[in-house]
Write a protein that holds these residues in place. Structure first.
Motif, PDB file in Angstrom:
ATOM      1  N   GLU A   1       0.843  -1.187   0.000  1.00 37.14           N
ATOM      2  CA  GLU A   1       0.000   0.000   0.000  1.00 37.14           C
ATOM      3  C   GLU A   1       0.883   1.242   0.000  1.00 37.14           C
ATOM      4  O   GLU A   1       1.854   1.303   0.738  1.00 37.14           O
ATOM      5  CB  GLU A   1      -0.891   0.024   1.250  1.00 37.14           C
ATOM      6  CG  GLU A   1      -1.958  -1.043   1.257  1.00 37.14           C
ATOM      7  CD  GLU A   1      -2.977  -0.850   0.163  1.00 37.14           C
ATOM      8  OE1 GLU A   1      -3.364   0.292  -0.116  1.00 37.14           O
ATOM      9  OE2 GLU A   1      -3.396  -1.855  -0.432  1.00 37.14           O
ATOM     10  N   PRO A   2       0.528   2.255  -0.808  1.00 34.28           N
ATOM     11  CA  PRO A   2       1.359   3.448  -0.852  1.00 34.28           C
ATOM     12  C   PRO A   2       1.367   4.220   0.460  1.00 34.28           C
ATOM     13  O   PRO A   2       2.302   4.941   0.737  1.00 34.28           O
ATOM     14  CB  PRO A   2       0.742   4.286  -1.972  1.00 34.28           C
ATOM     15  CG  PRO A   2      -0.615   3.747  -2.182  1.00 34.28           C
ATOM     16  CD  PRO A   2      -0.578   2.314  -1.734  1.00 34.28           C
TER      17      PRO A   2
ATOM     18  N   ALA B   1       3.245   6.396  -6.485  1.00 32.15           N
ATOM     19  CA  ALA B   1       2.844   7.027  -7.740  1.00 32.15           C
ATOM     20  C   ALA B   1       1.593   7.858  -7.477  1.00 32.15           C
ATOM     21  O   ALA B   1       0.750   7.476  -6.662  1.00 32.15           O
ATOM     22  CB  ALA B   1       2.580   5.979  -8.809  1.00 32.15           C
ATOM     23  N   VAL B   2       1.512   8.981  -8.152  1.00 29.13           N
ATOM     24  CA  VAL B   2       0.370   9.876  -8.005  1.00 29.13           C
ATOM     25  C   VAL B   2      -0.365   9.941  -9.337  1.00 29.13           C
ATOM     26  O   VAL B   2       0.228  10.283 -10.357  1.00 29.13           O
ATOM     27  CB  VAL B   2       0.823  11.293  -7.577  1.00 29.13           C
ATOM     28  CG1 VAL B   2      -0.380  12.210  -7.419  1.00 29.13           C
ATOM     29  CG2 VAL B   2       1.655  11.236  -6.300  1.00 29.13           C
ATOM     30  N   ARG B   3      -1.640   9.598  -9.310  1.00 28.43           N
ATOM     31  CA  ARG B   3      -2.483   9.682 -10.511  1.00 28.43           C
ATOM     32  C   ARG B   3      -3.376  10.911 -10.352  1.00 28.43           C
ATOM     33  O   ARG B   3      -4.258  10.953  -9.496  1.00 28.43           O
ATOM     34  CB  ARG B   3      -3.327   8.429 -10.676  1.00 28.43           C
ATOM     35  CG  ARG B   3      -4.232   8.491 -11.904  1.00 28.43           C
ATOM     36  CD  ARG B   3      -4.782   7.142 -12.289  1.00 28.43           C
ATOM     37  NE  ARG B   3      -3.681   6.283 -12.701  1.00 28.43           N
ATOM     38  CZ  ARG B   3      -3.720   4.951 -12.656  1.00 28.43           C
ATOM     39  NH1 ARG B   3      -4.803   4.335 -12.221  1.00 28.43           N
ATOM     40  NH2 ARG B   3      -2.676   4.238 -13.055  1.00 28.43           N
TER      41      ARG B   3
ATOM     42  N   ALA C   1      -6.467  16.875  -1.657  1.00 34.19           N
ATOM     43  CA  ALA C   1      -6.949  18.200  -2.044  1.00 34.19           C
ATOM     44  C   ALA C   1      -7.069  18.325  -3.561  1.00 34.19           C
ATOM     45  O   ALA C   1      -7.959  19.010  -4.062  1.00 34.19           O
ATOM     46  CB  ALA C   1      -6.018  19.279  -1.500  1.00 34.19           C
ATOM     47  N   LEU C   2      -6.205  17.651  -4.283  1.00 34.36           N
ATOM     48  CA  LEU C   2      -6.234  17.696  -5.744  1.00 34.36           C
ATOM     49  C   LEU C   2      -7.192  16.678  -6.348  1.00 34.36           C
ATOM     50  O   LEU C   2      -7.457  16.711  -7.542  1.00 34.36           O
ATOM     51  CB  LEU C   2      -4.832  17.432  -6.309  1.00 34.36           C
ATOM     52  CG  LEU C   2      -3.771  18.475  -6.027  1.00 34.36           C
ATOM     53  CD1 LEU C   2      -2.405  17.975  -6.470  1.00 34.36           C
ATOM     54  CD2 LEU C   2      -4.125  19.776  -6.727  1.00 34.36           C
ATOM     55  N   GLY C   3      -7.661  15.754  -5.537  1.00 32.26           N
ATOM     56  CA  GLY C   3      -8.483  14.672  -6.057  1.00 32.26           C
ATOM     57  C   GLY C   3      -7.649  13.607  -6.739  1.00 32.26           C
ATOM     58  O   GLY C   3      -8.136  12.867  -7.580  1.00 32.26           O
ATOM     59  N   ALA C   4      -6.378  13.524  -6.357  1.00 31.65           N
ATOM     60  CA  ALA C   4      -5.455  12.554  -6.954  1.00 31.65           C
ATOM     61  C   ALA C   4      -5.537  11.228  -6.202  1.00 31.65           C
ATOM     62  O   ALA C   4      -6.029  11.164  -5.073  1.00 31.65           O
ATOM     63  CB  ALA C   4      -4.024  13.086  -6.911  1.00 31.65           C
ATOM     64  N   GLU C   5      -5.036  10.204  -6.832  1.00 32.71           N
ATOM     65  CA  GLU C   5      -5.020   8.865  -6.243  1.00 32.71           C
ATOM     66  C   GLU C   5      -3.573   8.448  -6.038  1.00 32.71           C
ATOM     67  O   GLU C   5      -2.730   8.648  -6.906  1.00 32.71           O
ATOM     68  CB  GLU C   5      -5.710   7.894  -7.202  1.00 32.71           C
ATOM     69  CG  GLU C   5      -5.793   6.472  -6.711  1.00 32.71           C
ATOM     70  CD  GLU C   5      -6.463   5.559  -7.733  1.00 32.71           C
ATOM     71  OE1 GLU C   5      -6.552   4.369  -7.433  1.00 32.71           O
ATOM     72  OE2 GLU C   5      -6.874   6.019  -8.805  1.00 32.71           O
ATOM     73  N   LEU C   6      -3.268   7.876  -4.878  1.00 30.09           N
ATOM     74  CA  LEU C   6      -1.936   7.340  -4.612  1.00 30.09           C
ATOM     75  C   LEU C   6      -1.927   5.854  -4.941  1.00 30.09           C
ATOM     76  O   LEU C   6      -2.830   5.120  -4.543  1.00 30.09           O
ATOM     77  CB  LEU C   6      -1.533   7.561  -3.155  1.00 30.09           C
ATOM     78  CG  LEU C   6      -1.395   9.012  -2.693  1.00 30.09           C
ATOM     79  CD1 LEU C   6      -0.906   9.067  -1.249  1.00 30.09           C
ATOM     80  CD2 LEU C   6      -0.465   9.798  -3.591  1.00 30.09           C
ATOM     81  N   LEU C   7      -0.887   5.441  -5.657  1.00 24.20           N
ATOM     82  CA  LEU C   7      -0.744   4.057  -6.079  1.00 24.20           C
ATOM     83  C   LEU C   7       0.650   3.553  -5.746  1.00 24.20           C
ATOM     84  O   LEU C   7       1.572   4.337  -5.553  1.00 24.20           O
ATOM     85  CB  LEU C   7      -0.913   3.953  -7.604  1.00 24.20           C
ATOM     86  CG  LEU C   7      -2.108   4.613  -8.248  1.00 24.20           C
ATOM     87  CD1 LEU C   7      -1.910   4.709  -9.744  1.00 24.20           C
ATOM     88  CD2 LEU C   7      -3.345   3.815  -7.930  1.00 24.20           C
TER      89      LEU C   7
END
Length: 122
Positions: free
Chosen positions: A3-4, A46-48, A19-25
């Motif tokens: 898990e990230p 990784a940031v999506r 805050a950006l609505g990004a997903e961590l992978l």
């Protein structure tokens, strides 16, 4: 790493990602458009980033939370401030941005353009 969120770097960037609505992978799940962050030479998270249209929806929802009511219920002066804030964040670069913002504010596209022009007039 499964898990990230287990790594300190992932923990540190999570509030920004949220805050950006990004997903961590995990880095092994990263695609070509994702941003892989490294710690001491090792890829750890990784940031999506979200699509621009999703970002606009998130911006509008955040503004509603900040004002404590639907944007359509704000007074004219506050709506003008909202438009200036959205312009500063690049919201009008999103395809159909004016239409989306006008709908959220409960005004016409023409009115949004008037608010934009008013903000540029000294």
């Amino acid at each position: 790493m499964t898990e990230p969120g287990e790594h300190p770097l992932a923990h540190a960037v999570r509030p920004l990602a949220d805050a950006l609505g990004a997903e961590l992978l995990t880095p092994d799940r990263a695609g070509p458009d994702d941003v892989v962050l490294a710690w001491e030479g090792e890829s750890v998270v990784a940031v999506r980033l979200p699509q621009l249209s999703e970002s606009l929806d998130r911006l509008l929802a955040a503004l509603e939370r900040r004002h404590g009511m639907p944007l359509s219920e704000l007074d004219r002066r506050t709506k003008q401030t909202v438009v200036r804030s959205l312009e500063a964040r690049g919201a009008f670069a999103v395809r159909h941005g004016v239409e989306t913002i006008a709908g959220a504010l409960g005004v016409s596209r023409f009115t949004v353009y008037n608010y934009l022009n008013r903000a540029k007039t000294p």
